[in-house]
Design an enzyme around this catalytic site. Structure first.
Site, PDB file in Angstrom:
ATOM      1  N   ASP A   1       0.925  -1.192  -0.282  1.00 15.21           N
ATOM      2  CA  ASP A   1      -0.159   0.014   0.035  1.00 15.21           C
ATOM      3  C   ASP A   1       0.772   1.257   0.038  1.00 15.21           C
ATOM      4  O   ASP A   1       0.574   2.350   0.582  1.00 15.21           O
ATOM      5  CB  ASP A   1      -1.138   0.160   1.188  1.00 15.21           C
TER       6      ASP A   1
ATOM      7  N   LYS B   1       1.904   2.069  -5.030  1.00 14.87           N
ATOM      8  CA  LYS B   1       2.362   1.453  -6.226  1.00 14.87           C
ATOM      9  C   LYS B   1       1.513   1.724  -7.537  1.00 14.87           C
ATOM     10  O   LYS B   1       2.040   2.103  -8.614  1.00 14.87           O
ATOM     11  CB  LYS B   1       2.529  -0.166  -6.085  1.00 14.87           C
TER      12      LYS B   1
ATOM     13  N   GLY C   1      -4.397  -4.630  -3.721  1.00 16.19           N
ATOM     14  CA  GLY C   1      -5.398  -3.546  -4.145  1.00 16.19           C
ATOM     15  C   GLY C   1      -4.632  -2.521  -4.359  1.00 16.19           C
ATOM     16  O   GLY C   1      -4.113  -1.422  -3.566  1.00 16.19           O
ATOM     17  N   HIS C   2      -4.786  -1.783  -5.696  1.00 19.93           N
ATOM     18  CA  HIS C   2      -4.120  -0.630  -6.220  1.00 19.93           C
ATOM     19  C   HIS C   2      -5.302   0.338  -6.591  1.00 19.93           C
ATOM     20  O   HIS C   2      -6.162   0.264  -7.371  1.00 19.93           O
ATOM     21  CB  HIS C   2      -3.384  -1.213  -7.422  1.00 19.93           C
TER      22      HIS C   2
ATOM     23  N   GLN D   1       2.031  -6.176  -3.282  1.00 16.49           N
ATOM     24  CA  GLN D   1       2.539  -6.137  -1.841  1.00 16.49           C
ATOM     25  C   GLN D   1       3.739  -5.436  -1.770  1.00 16.49           C
ATOM     26  O   GLN D   1       4.159  -4.403  -2.260  1.00 16.49           O
ATOM     27  CB  GLN D   1       2.807  -7.710  -1.364  1.00 16.49           C
TER      28      GLN D   1
HETATM   29  P1  GDP Z   1      -0.729   0.359  -3.642  1.00 18.08           P
HETATM   30  O1  GDP Z   1      -1.308  -0.968  -2.993  1.00 18.08           O
HETATM   31  O2  GDP Z   1       0.710   0.235  -3.354  1.00 18.08           O
HETATM   32  O3  GDP Z   1      -1.082   0.399  -5.050  1.00 18.08           O
HETATM   33  O4  GDP Z   1      -1.443   1.445  -2.692  1.00 18.08           O
HETATM   34  P2  GDP Z   1      -3.146   1.499  -2.409  1.00 18.08           P
HETATM   35  O5  GDP Z   1      -3.603   2.101  -3.728  1.00 18.08           O
HETATM   36  O6  GDP Z   1      -3.489   0.277  -1.722  1.00 18.08           O
HETATM   37  O7  GDP Z   1      -3.141   2.630  -1.192  1.00 18.08           O
HETATM   38  C1  GDP Z   1      -2.295   3.782  -1.549  1.00 18.08           C
HETATM   39  C2  GDP Z   1      -3.329   4.995  -1.336  1.00 18.08           C
HETATM   40  O8  GDP Z   1      -2.748   6.135  -1.326  1.00 18.08           O
HETATM   41  C3  GDP Z   1      -4.417   5.025  -2.442  1.00 18.08           C
HETATM   42  O9  GDP Z   1      -5.531   5.146  -1.984  1.00 18.08           O
HETATM   43  C4  GDP Z   1      -3.880   6.143  -3.452  1.00 18.08           C
HETATM   44  O10 GDP Z   1      -4.923   6.698  -3.923  1.00 18.08           O
HETATM   45  C5  GDP Z   1      -3.228   6.889  -2.170  1.00 18.08           C
HETATM   46  N1  GDP Z   1      -1.977   7.914  -2.749  1.00 18.08           N
HETATM   47  C6  GDP Z   1      -1.216   7.376  -3.561  1.00 18.08           C
HETATM   48  N2  GDP Z   1      -0.275   8.387  -3.672  1.00 18.08           N
HETATM   49  C7  GDP Z   1      -0.520   9.185  -2.802  1.00 18.08           C
HETATM   50  C8  GDP Z   1       0.233  10.691  -2.282  1.00 18.08           C
HETATM   51  O11 GDP Z   1       1.041  11.014  -2.830  1.00 18.08           O
HETATM   52  N3  GDP Z   1      -0.561  11.281  -1.268  1.00 18.08           N
HETATM   53  C9  GDP Z   1      -1.941  10.986  -0.892  1.00 18.08           C
HETATM   54  N4  GDP Z   1      -2.086  11.821   0.081  1.00 18.08           N
HETATM   55  N5  GDP Z   1      -2.525   9.861  -1.363  1.00 18.08           N
HETATM   56  C10 GDP Z   1      -1.827   9.142  -2.107  1.00 18.08           C
HETATM   57  P1  IMO Z   2      -1.085  -4.101  -2.098  1.00 19.53           P
HETATM   58  O1  IMO Z   2      -0.419  -4.824  -3.555  1.00 19.53           O
HETATM   59  C1  IMO Z   2      -0.911  -4.494   2.187  1.00 19.53           C
HETATM   60  C2  IMO Z   2      -1.092  -8.580   3.655  1.00 19.53           C
HETATM   61  C3  IMO Z   2      -2.218  -9.303   4.398  1.00 19.53           C
HETATM   62  C4  IMO Z   2      -1.690 -10.188   5.579  1.00 19.53           C
HETATM   63  C5  IMO Z   2      -0.264 -10.736   4.631  1.00 19.53           C
HETATM   64  C6  IMO Z   2      -0.794 -12.128   4.232  1.00 19.53           C
HETATM   65  O2  IMO Z   2      -2.199  -3.445  -2.277  1.00 19.53           O
HETATM   66  O3  IMO Z   2       0.123  -3.456  -1.656  1.00 19.53           O
HETATM   67  P2  IMO Z   2      -2.348 -12.912   1.939  1.00 19.53           P
HETATM   68  O4  IMO Z   2      -3.846 -12.581   1.623  1.00 19.53           O
HETATM   69  O5  IMO Z   2      -1.379 -12.202   1.101  1.00 19.53           O
HETATM   70  O6  IMO Z   2      -1.784 -14.381   2.396  1.00 19.53           O
HETATM   71  O7  IMO Z   2      -1.919 -12.037   3.321  1.00 19.53           O
HETATM   72  O8  IMO Z   2      -0.091  -9.820   3.674  1.00 19.53           O
HETATM   73  N1  IMO Z   2      -1.017  -8.265   2.494  1.00 19.53           N
HETATM   74  C7  IMO Z   2      -1.054  -6.890   1.999  1.00 19.53           C
HETATM   75  N2  IMO Z   2      -0.945  -5.814   2.724  1.00 19.53           N
HETATM   76  N3  IMO Z   2      -1.085  -4.544   0.857  1.00 19.53           N
HETATM   77  C8  IMO Z   2      -1.140  -5.639  -0.134  1.00 19.53           C
HETATM   78  O9  IMO Z   2      -1.227  -5.530  -1.269  1.00 19.53           O
HETATM   79  C9  IMO Z   2      -1.190  -6.872   0.670  1.00 19.53           C
HETATM   80  N4  IMO Z   2      -1.461  -8.008  -0.028  1.00 19.53           N
HETATM   81  C10 IMO Z   2      -1.432  -8.902   1.085  1.00 19.53           C
HETATM   82  O10 IMO Z   2      -2.584  -8.048   5.138  1.00 19.53           O
HETATM   83  O11 IMO Z   2      -0.883  -9.324   6.742  1.00 19.53           O
HETATM   84 MG    MG Z   3      -2.953  -1.711  -1.724  1.00 13.03          MG
END
Ligand code: GDP
Ligand code: IMO
Ligand code: MG
Length: 437
Positions: free
Chosen positions: A13, A16, A40-41, A225
């Site tokens: 999170d 990416k 979850g992106h 991840q």
């Molecule tokens: P990922 O799993 O690495 O793709 O990240 P996620 O999408 O799960 O979580 C990142 C969250 O932060 C998302 O809701 C993005 O929309 C948000 N986000 C990404 N870059 C920025 C930033 O520079 N500032 C803020 N405030 N939010 C951001």
């Molecule tokens: P993105 O791509 C954050 C975590 C779960 C748990 C552990 C194992 O959005 O960054 P799993 O279901 O993979 O066996 O769970 O890994 N986890 C993540 N945490 N971002 C993710 O993906 C994750 N994918 C798995 O919360 O701790």
């Molecule tokens: Mg994510």
């Protein structure tokens, strides 16, 4: 022609999806190489929010080839539903724009059931806090040589033989957990029903990508991840079940390691984690609830999981951990995201190492008991009161924000190639173009 790997350098999170979407303009192919729909992106483009789990973040841009590589575990029913949802948002997805490696193992309903049953049965301290999506059991079946793979969907006899092989393992396991035996014929029927919807995208991805490389096309490898969830280098056993670090990019699609020219580590300007496991710089009160700074980071950063909606645990930036993950992934430059979330803190803390039984460590030790006992060592740096939200150039950043970024670079021993200052695609600052480096 440079190929770029994007990997999460913390616990996932890191942002990416946003960075991959932004960089995808410069790429021809965007390929996922590990993980599954545990990812979850979130992308935000002109106010429209796209949430992707199994699909590569390149699909939204259009005109690019998106690839799901063999290193991924794929839930076919989830994928079909996700494609439908994204199509409803106006994105075109066709067999010309999406390819799935034929040797990709499938996640079956039995994997999710097993994942959730194990988590429910786990005693305190042993629960992993998985996403419950069957990722671990699906990878177990892959290395156990009993997966149903995409290519198996094409032939009825092979499919039945594969299912029987898997059930030979799963039925006794389910019995032990008190779950009913699998309805074998129903599972085969479900798979036969979904097969054509998946097979239309199936391709020898290794061949397609090697041909693309010869033709001078650029590949952007999209990690899911984060390195601290890596099955080998993460905080085991509180990890996911795949290799997450950059070396996996080659294996996960079928190109040689020489295909990787640049590794971009995605790093949040503070630290978060979803699920259980050690987290030295977590901001907690004595009773284990988030403290005021932790709450503030969570609220300002909207730190709720994209996949499960769970509240993410929050902490200060941990430079020791990121120095370590930059090393294990060979990160050449980082994209520092969510800098704007730190706006308004009077003082910020950065973890530079740990104190363990009277000794100072500059890395997180491997033994679980030692990880749990590591006390963070902090240095304090002044914050800034101005807003950095939406900044698109260095000139828009307050002096103390620049100092923070520079200090992060020094401590992790890696330069900042990009900065992100809001969820919006264009609210980014490019320092070094990874594709041109
Ligand atoms: P990922 O799993 O690495 O793709 O990240 P996620 O999408 O799960 O979580 C990142 C969250 O932060 C998302 O809701 C993005 O929309 C948000 N986000 C990404 N870059 C920025 C930033 O520079 N500032 C803020 N405030 N939010 C951001
Ligand atoms: P993105 O791509 C954050 C975590 C779960 C748990 C552990 C194992 O959005 O960054 P799993 O279901 O993979 O066996 O769970 O890994 N986890 C993540 N945490 N971002 C993710 O993906 C994750 N994918 C798995 O919360 O701790
Ligand atoms: Mg994510």
């Amino acid at each position: 022609m440079a190929n770029v790997v994007v990997v999460g350098a913390q616990w996932g999170d890191e942002g990416k999806g946003k960075i991959v979407d932004w960089l995808s303009e410069r790429a021809d192919v965007i390929a996922r190489f590990q993980g599954g729909h545990n990812a979850g992106h979130t992308l935000v483009i002109d106010g429209t929010v796209y949430k992707l789990h199994a699909l590569p973040s390149g699909v939204v841009r259009g005109g690019k080839l998106s690839v799901i590589g063999n290193g991924v575990v794929l839930d076919p029913w989830h994928l079909v539903a996700e494609i439908e949802k994204i199509r409803e948002q106006g994105v075109e997805i066709t067999p010309e724009t999406l390819m799935i490696a034929e040797n990709t193992p499938l996640i079956l309903p039995i994997h999710g059931e097993l994942d959730r049953a194990r988590e429910e049965a786990a005693s305190k301290g042993t629960k992993i806090g998985t996403t419950g999506r069957g990722i671990g059991p699906a990878y177990e079946d892959k290395v156990g040589r009993r997966s149903v793979r995409v290519a198996d969907l094409a032939d009825a006899a092979t499919l039945e033989a594969r299912v029987d092989r898997a059930l030979q393992h799963h039925d006794p396991l389910r019995k032990g957990l008190g779950i009913a035996a699998v309805d074998r014929d129903a599972l085969v029927a479900q798979l036969r029903e979904i097969a054509p919807k998946i097979l239309q995208y199936a391709a020898p991805v290794w061949k397609v990508l090697n041909d693309k490389r010869k033709a001078g096309k650029r590949i952007l490898f999209e990690g899911a991840q984060g390195a601290l969830l890596d099955i080998d280098f993460g905080t085991y056993p509180f990890v996911t079940s795949s290799n997450v670090i950059a070396g996996q990019a080659a294996t996960g699609v079928g190109v040689g390691p020489g295909a990787i020219d640049y590794v971009l580590g995605i790093v949040k300007a503070y630290t978060t984690r979803v699920g259980e496991g050690p987290f030295p710089s977590e901001l907690l009160n004595a009773d284990g609830t988030p403290d005021a700074d932790g709450q503030r980071l969570g609220e300002r950063g909207h730190e709720f999981g994209t996949t499960t909606g769970r509240q993410r645990r929050c902490g200060w930036f941990d430079a020791a951990l990121v120095r370590q993950t930059c090393a294990t992934s060979g990160v050449k430059g980082i994209a520092l995201t969510k800098l704007d979330v730190l706006d308004g803190f009077e003082t910020l803390k950065i973890c530079t190492g740990y104190e363990l039984d009277g000794t100072v460590l500059d890395y997180l030790p491997t033994a679980a008991d030692q990880q749990a006992r590591c006390k963070p060592i902090y240095e304090e740096v002044p914050g800034w009161s101005e807003s950095t939200e939406g900044a698109r150039s260095w000139a828009e950043l307050p002096a103390n924000a620049i100092k923070y970024v520079r200090r992060v670079e020094e401590l992790i021993d890696c330069p900042v190639a990009m900065l992100s200052t809001s969820p919006e695609r264009e609210d980014s600052i490019l320092v070094t173009d990874p594709f041109a480096d």
